[in-house]
Enzyme design. Structure first.
Site, PDB file in Angstrom:
ATOM      1  N   LYS A  68       0.979  -1.332   0.073  1.00 19.78           N
ATOM      2  CA  LYS A  68      -0.194   0.130  -0.342  1.00 19.78           C
ATOM      3  C   LYS A  68       0.511   1.527   0.038  1.00 19.78           C
ATOM      4  CE  LYS A  68      -3.854   1.913   2.635  1.00 19.78           C
ATOM      5  NZ  LYS A  68      -5.091   1.066   4.032  1.00 19.78           N
ATOM      6  N   SER A 143     -10.100   1.191   2.464  1.00 14.08           N
ATOM      7  CA  SER A 143      -9.265   2.662   1.213  1.00 14.08           C
ATOM      8  C   SER A 143      -7.945   1.762   0.179  1.00 14.08           C
ATOM      9  CB  SER A 143      -8.613   3.226   2.348  1.00 14.08           C
ATOM     10  OG  SER A 143      -7.479   2.574   3.637  1.00 14.08           O
ATOM     11  N   SER A 167      -9.754  -1.058   6.799  1.00 16.87           N
ATOM     12  CA  SER A 167      -9.922  -1.035   4.900  1.00 16.87           C
ATOM     13  C   SER A 167      -8.262  -2.442   4.779  1.00 16.87           C
ATOM     14  CB  SER A 167      -8.083  -0.105   5.029  1.00 16.87           C
ATOM     15  OG  SER A 167      -8.702   1.030   4.587  1.00 16.87           O
TER      16      SER A 167
HETATM   17  N1  GLN Z   1     -13.421   3.414   5.194  1.00 19.71           N
HETATM   18  C1  GLN Z   1     -12.771   3.660   6.479  1.00 19.71           C
HETATM   19  C2  GLN Z   1     -13.038   5.131   6.616  1.00 19.71           C
HETATM   20  O1  GLN Z   1     -13.025   6.133   5.944  1.00 19.71           O
HETATM   21  C3  GLN Z   1     -11.865   3.120   6.071  1.00 19.71           C
HETATM   22  C4  GLN Z   1     -10.524   3.650   7.298  1.00 19.71           C
HETATM   23  C5  GLN Z   1      -9.147   2.788   7.531  1.00 19.71           C
HETATM   24  O2  GLN Z   1      -9.304   2.014   7.662  1.00 19.71           O
HETATM   25  N2  GLN Z   1      -8.608   2.918   7.263  1.00 19.71           N
HETATM   26  O3  GLN Z   1     -12.441   5.639   7.838  1.00 19.71           O
END
Ligand code: GLN
Length: 475
Positions: A68, A143, A167
């Site tokens: 990532k 994400s 995420s």
């Molecule tokens: N859907 C979560 C957010 O938008 C994802 C966050 C994450 O796990 N990095 O905050």
């Protein structure tokens, strides 16, 4: 080629696989398929060439993985999916990446992601959205959508990513693969861009549960450079292998909170999940319905705490300490310089959450939002701990919906935020959790994957691995 880590290691050891050919295959495939999925934001040919030489005589050389774009890699760009860090070259590497290098995995490129890990669809990336390999024009989840799509499309064998409220697991579920987030203190976050430090954890994304275990063991371990790292992580690496066999899962007591069948859950996922639960019960798995009322507060709690920590963490990106600099601006007027830099280089979602964080932490609102959220967090932790006194696992679906069409939810952030309903509690309680595919749902010509989610008490990853293999074998 569709290799798992296990098959790769086996093939390299018995000489049936040539690591050079495998590396070439994945590098070429990832590049070719990128026009379809946009899963990678950068390929690191120079790194690949340099390390192919260095790793030459090592037994597990060159297992091609994706990373990532917020995991720092010395001398290479890590941009966090943001214009703000478009050209940021890190002077050091994250510990989890260094651990990977020691185990001789080969990073072939950096995977696309929502900007600074904010999002559930990978549509907030400065580098454009990621397309789900399972559906034309559908989102990959977020994400870490790039890493999920890359593994699902077999453009790399596995990937490393971070999980603050889902995420890892939400895109894994939408892309039909295995995603795992370990116990909060298991993997060092040193060198990983922070989003919400009290929830962030590095996770793994693989094709099988066995691979998740292999990869987790490669990156876990105590690191004094992360103040939250715990020496028990070393003990975990030593002892987890083979500690629990899948057969022992029949002795588990599994809790299914009735609050998971909530109004935002797609009725088709509900039906599929309940069918799977019945199939597990038919095989003598002991699943009990319980009540966990505080679960319904997980989303408001997360979206109060997270922006508070996030706005603090993103404060350093001001065009002076970190972030793109604009030499043409008037440097004497520091306030307007910051304002211009931060409004131009951050995307809309980042700005929305920075504003929300400043609001939640302001002296007028701090007690009402931030402190209350902390109290509810304590309550959720206590209630979950109580459940784990009696039960081994808490299960549910991983996501309330299957992959939707791109753009469909962009105008409705609240609907997007609901995606974290099943996954956020594990981060809030610092517990390990995993998603494993449980089947597909047919929609407009696409077979869209859905995952089953299970969470264990802190440091009980072995239960996830054992039960994950059961689920993987059954469905
Ligand atoms: N859907 C979560 C957010 O938008 C994802 C966050 C994450 O796990 N990095 O905050």
């Amino acid at each position: 080629m569709d290799l798992t880590l296990k098959a790769y290691i086996q093939g390299v050891s018995d000489g049936t696989l040539d690591p050079q050919k495998v590396a070439d295959f994945y590098v070429n495939k990832a590049k070719q398929e990128n026009s379809k999925y946009n899963a990678f934001v950068r390929f690191h040919d120079e790194y690949v060439q340099k390390n192919i030489q260095t790793f030459k005589d090592r037994p597990l050389k060159w297992a091609p993985i994706g990373l990532k774009d917020l995991i720092l890699t010395q001398d290479y760009i890590s941009s966090c999916g943001s214009k703000m860090l478009e050209n940021y070259v890190s002077p050091y590497s994250a510990t989890c990446f260094q651990n990977l290098e020691k185990s001789w995995w080969l990073m072939i490129g950096k995977c696309n992601m929502d900007e600074f890990a904010m999002g559930s669809s990978n549509e907030t990336s400065y580098f454009g959205p990621v397309i789900n390999p399972y559906g034309t024009g559908r989102v990959s989840g977020g994400s870490s959508g790039g890493s999920a799509a890359a593994v699902a499309a077999d453009c790399c064998i596995a990937a490393l990513w971070t999980d603050t409220s889902g995420s890892v697991r939400q895109p894994a579920s939408l892309c039909g693969i295995v995603g795992m987030k370990p116990t909060y203190w298991m993997v060092s976050r040193y060198g990983v861009q922070s989003m919400c430090s009290s929830l962030d954890q590095v996770g793994v994304l693989t094709k099988t549960v066995e691979d998740a275990e292999l990869l987790l063991r490669a990156i876990a371990g105590f690191d004094p450079r992360d103040s939250q790292s715990d020496p028990s992580a070393d003990e975990f690496i030593e002892s987890v292998e083979g500690r629990l066999q899948s057969a022992e899962c029949k002795k588990f007591k599994i809790a299914m909170p009735k609050e998971i069948l909530w109004k935002w859950l797609d009725p088709r996922i509900k039906e599929l999940f309940l069918k799977r639960v019945e199939e597990l019960r038919a095989q003598w798995y002991d699943i009990h319905e319980i009540s966990l009322p505080v679960l319904s507060y997980a989303i408001p709690l997360y979206y109060s705490l997270m922006p508070a920590e996030l706005s603090t963490n993103l404060a350093r990106f001001d065009g002076i300490k970190f972030g793109l600099q604009d030499e043409s601006l008037d440097h004497d007027d520091i306030a307007s310089y910051y304002q211009k830099i931060r409004s131009e280089w951050f995307g809309d979602e980042a700005k929305r959450r920075i504003l929300l964080g400043a609001f939640v932490l302001s002296s007028a609102n701090y007690e009402w939002y931030y402190l209350r959220a902390q109290k509810i967090r304590d309550q959720l932790i206590q209630d979950v701990d109580k459940i784990f006194e009696k039960y081994d696992l808490i299960i549910g679906p991983t996501t309330p919906s299957v992959a939707w069409k791109m753009g469909e939810r962009s105008a409705d952030p609240i609907q997007m935020y609901m995606e974290d309903f099943y996954t956020a509690p594990a981060n809030i309680c610092w517990c390990p959790a995993m998603t494993v595919p449980m089947g597909t749902i047919h929609e407009q010509g696409d077979d869209l994957p859905a995952g089953m989610h299970f969470m264990a008490q802190r440091w009980n990853e072995d239960k996830l691995f054992a039960f994950g293999k059961v689920v993987e074998g059954l469905f």
